[in-house]
Design a protein around this motif. Structure first.
Motif, PDB file in Angstrom:
ATOM      1  N   LEU A  17       0.859  -1.184   0.000  1.00 13.46           N
ATOM      2  CA  LEU A  17       0.000   0.000   0.000  1.00 13.46           C
ATOM      3  C   LEU A  17       0.896   1.235   0.000  1.00 13.46           C
ATOM      4  N   LYS A  18       0.812   2.038  -1.021  1.00 12.27           N
ATOM      5  CA  LYS A  18       1.690   3.212  -1.163  1.00 12.27           C
ATOM      6  C   LYS A  18       0.963   4.523  -0.934  1.00 12.27           C
ATOM      7  N   ASP A  19      -0.242   4.626  -1.451  1.00 14.76           N
ATOM      8  CA  ASP A  19      -1.016   5.858  -1.331  1.00 14.76           C
ATOM      9  C   ASP A  19      -1.969   5.721  -0.151  1.00 14.76           C
ATOM     10  N   LEU A  20      -1.725   6.485   0.888  1.00  8.72           N
ATOM     11  CA  LEU A  20      -2.518   6.376   2.109  1.00  8.72           C
ATOM     12  C   LEU A  20      -3.659   7.388   2.159  1.00  8.72           C
ATOM     13  N   SER A  21      -3.933   8.044   1.045  1.00 10.36           N
ATOM     14  CA  SER A  21      -4.935   9.116   1.050  1.00 10.36           C
ATOM     15  C   SER A  21      -6.376   8.624   0.963  1.00 10.36           C
ATOM     16  N   SER A  22      -6.583   7.362   0.579  1.00 14.71           N
ATOM     17  CA  SER A  22      -7.954   6.857   0.525  1.00 14.71           C
ATOM     18  C   SER A  22      -8.046   5.571   1.335  1.00 14.71           C
ATOM     19  N   PRO A  23      -9.220   5.286   1.848  1.00 14.89           N
ATOM     20  CA  PRO A  23      -9.374   4.102   2.710  1.00 14.89           C
ATOM     21  C   PRO A  23      -9.183   2.788   1.954  1.00 14.89           C
ATOM     22  N   ILE A  24      -8.746   1.776   2.675  1.00 12.21           N
ATOM     23  CA  ILE A  24      -8.563   0.439   2.113  1.00 12.21           C
ATOM     24  C   ILE A  24      -9.876  -0.066   1.527  1.00 12.21           C
ATOM     25  N   SER A  25     -10.972   0.204   2.224  1.00 13.66           N
ATOM     26  CA  SER A  25     -12.281  -0.275   1.747  1.00 13.66           C
ATOM     27  C   SER A  25     -12.602   0.282   0.359  1.00 13.66           C
ATOM     28  N   GLN A  26     -12.153   1.495   0.075  1.00 13.71           N
ATOM     29  CA  GLN A  26     -12.395   2.089  -1.249  1.00 13.71           C
ATOM     30  C   GLN A  26     -11.595   1.359  -2.325  1.00 13.71           C
ATOM     31  N   LEU A  27     -10.368   0.972  -1.997  1.00 14.09           N
ATOM     32  CA  LEU A  27      -9.546   0.217  -2.948  1.00 14.09           C
ATOM     33  C   LEU A  27     -10.188  -1.134  -3.260  1.00 14.09           C
ATOM     34  N   VAL A  28     -10.620  -1.844  -2.232  1.00 16.62           N
ATOM     35  CA  VAL A  28     -11.248  -3.151  -2.444  1.00 16.62           C
ATOM     36  C   VAL A  28     -12.527  -2.990  -3.256  1.00 16.62           C
ATOM     37  N   LYS A  29     -13.312  -1.979  -2.932  1.00  8.83           N
ATOM     38  CA  LYS A  29     -14.550  -1.729  -3.687  1.00  8.83           C
ATOM     39  C   LYS A  29     -14.238  -1.486  -5.158  1.00  8.83           C
ATOM     40  N   GLU A  30     -13.237  -0.675  -5.425  1.00  5.18           N
ATOM     41  CA  GLU A  30     -12.838  -0.387  -6.816  1.00  5.18           C
ATOM     42  C   GLU A  30     -12.413  -1.673  -7.538  1.00  5.18           C
ATOM     43  N   ILE A  31     -11.622  -2.499  -6.877  1.00  5.33           N
ATOM     44  CA  ILE A  31     -11.174  -3.754  -7.484  1.00  5.33           C
ATOM     45  C   ILE A  31     -12.373  -4.648  -7.793  1.00  5.33           C
ATOM     46  N   LYS A  32     -13.274  -4.778  -6.823  1.00  3.34           N
ATOM     47  CA  LYS A  32     -14.416  -5.679  -6.999  1.00  3.34           C
ATOM     48  C   LYS A  32     -15.387  -5.169  -8.072  1.00  3.34           C
ATOM     49  N   VAL A  33     -15.744  -3.906  -8.019  1.00  6.63           N
ATOM     50  CA  VAL A  33     -16.696  -3.347  -8.987  1.00  6.63           C
ATOM     51  C   VAL A  33     -16.107  -3.368 -10.393  1.00  6.63           C
ATOM     52  N   SER A  34     -14.885  -2.882 -10.530  1.00 10.13           N
ATOM     53  CA  SER A  34     -14.268  -2.813 -11.864  1.00 10.13           C
ATOM     54  C   SER A  34     -14.019  -4.190 -12.463  1.00 10.13           C
ATOM     55  N   SER A  35     -13.553  -5.128 -11.656  1.00 10.36           N
ATOM     56  CA  SER A  35     -13.289  -6.467 -12.199  1.00 10.36           C
ATOM     57  C   SER A  35     -14.594  -7.202 -12.513  1.00 10.36           C
ATOM     58  N   THR A  36     -15.641  -6.951 -11.734  1.00 13.28           N
ATOM     59  CA  THR A  36     -16.958  -7.512 -12.054  1.00 13.28           C
ATOM     60  C   THR A  36     -17.420  -7.010 -13.417  1.00 13.28           C
ATOM     61  N   ASN A  37     -17.328  -5.698 -13.612  1.00 15.92           N
ATOM     62  CA  ASN A  37     -17.723  -5.114 -14.896  1.00 15.92           C
ATOM     63  C   ASN A  37     -16.882  -5.660 -16.039  1.00 15.92           C
ATOM     64  N   PHE A  38     -15.577  -5.802 -15.811  1.00 19.34           N
ATOM     65  CA  PHE A  38     -14.671  -6.334 -16.828  1.00 19.34           C
ATOM     66  C   PHE A  38     -15.090  -7.745 -17.242  1.00 19.34           C
ATOM     67  N   ILE A  39     -15.307  -8.620 -16.269  1.00 21.39           N
ATOM     68  CA  ILE A  39     -15.685 -10.010 -16.558  1.00 21.39           C
ATOM     69  C   ILE A  39     -17.016 -10.060 -17.299  1.00 21.39           C
ATOM     70  N   ASN A  40     -17.971  -9.249 -16.854  1.00 26.92           N
ATOM     71  CA  ASN A  40     -19.289  -9.256 -17.503  1.00 26.92           C
ATOM     72  C   ASN A  40     -19.249  -8.636 -18.901  1.00 26.92           C
ATOM     73  N   GLU A  41     -18.499  -7.556 -19.080  1.00 27.23           N
ATOM     74  CA  GLU A  41     -18.404  -6.927 -20.409  1.00 27.23           C
ATOM     75  C   GLU A  41     -17.692  -7.829 -21.415  1.00 27.23           C
ATOM     76  N   LYS A  42     -16.716  -8.593 -20.939  1.00 29.85           N
ATOM     77  CA  LYS A  42     -15.992  -9.513 -21.819  1.00 29.85           C
ATOM     78  C   LYS A  42     -16.812 -10.766 -22.132  1.00 29.85           C
ATOM     79  N   ARG A  43     -17.901 -10.957 -21.405  1.00 25.28           N
ATOM     80  CA  ARG A  43     -18.782 -12.110 -21.591  1.00 25.28           C
ATOM     81  C   ARG A  43     -18.033 -13.443 -21.478  1.00 25.28           C
ATOM     82  N   TYR A  44     -17.179 -13.492 -20.458  1.00 27.94           N
ATOM     83  CA  TYR A  44     -16.458 -14.733 -20.203  1.00 27.94           C
ATOM     84  C   TYR A  44     -17.396 -15.845 -19.747  1.00 27.94           C
ATOM     85  N   LEU A  45     -18.548 -15.467 -19.194  1.00 28.20           N
ATOM     86  CA  LEU A  45     -19.485 -16.435 -18.628  1.00 28.20           C
ATOM     87  C   LEU A  45     -20.865 -16.280 -19.248  1.00 28.20           C
TER      88      LEU A  45
END
Length: 158
Positions: free
Chosen positions: A62-90
């Motif tokens: 963790l390098k940038d301490l300006s935003s909460p950890i929960s925000q980073l996890v949320k970004e990873i989960k939301v963005s990767s969900t959208n990525f998987i769904n947009e790519k129609r892997y499933l």
């Protein structure tokens, strides 16, 4: 001008909604690369990542301490969900479960954590994700209630 310096090693663990085995080998690496890009864009350093069919391990500095950890996890989960769904892997919509585990490490533990994450495929031949996750909670002395530890279904095999 003064700068802020940090070296904080964190491992995140979270599961696919319903603990479904939806992250397939044929697109696993693409999902990992996508998540790596999110972490890099947030100015953190990815150290190791492994997407199992039903859960993921992410180890980063963790390098940038300006935003909460929960925000980073949320970004990873939301963005990767959208990525998987947009790519129609499933054929069905993909989602991560609510919640996550976050565990901290010292620099002396770094190599052991990387080895552990990179050997997930072999590790889970011997141990279920449920057992692994509960062991993490106990090892890190986290108070928890079994009924709130992800959605584990007894009728599924790991």
């Amino acid at each position: 001008m003064a700068n802020t310096y940090s070296q904080i090693y964190l491992q995140f663990i979270f599961a696919v909604k319903g603990r479904e085995n939806l992250i397939k080998e044929d697109f696993r690496e693409e999902v990992q690369k996508y998540i790596s890009g999110i972490i890099e864009n947030k100015k953190h350093q990815l150290i190791s990542i492994y997407a199992n069919p039903d859960h993921i391990h992410i180890f980063l500095s963790l390098k940038d301490l300006s935003s909460p950890i929960s925000q980073l996890v949320k970004e990873i989960k939301v963005s990767s969900t959208n990525f998987i769904n947009e790519k129609r892997y499933l054929d069905t919509p993909f989602y991560w479960q609510e919640g996550y585990g976050c565990f901290s490490y010292s620099k002396s533990q770094r190599d052991a954590v990387v080895d552990y994450i990179q050997n997930q495929k072999e590790h889970h031949k011997k141990k279920s994700f449920r057992d692994e996750y509960v062991e993490f909670l106990i090892k890190f002395d986290v108070n928890f209630d079994q009924k709130y530890v992800f959605e584990f279904y007894d009728d599924k095999t790991d």
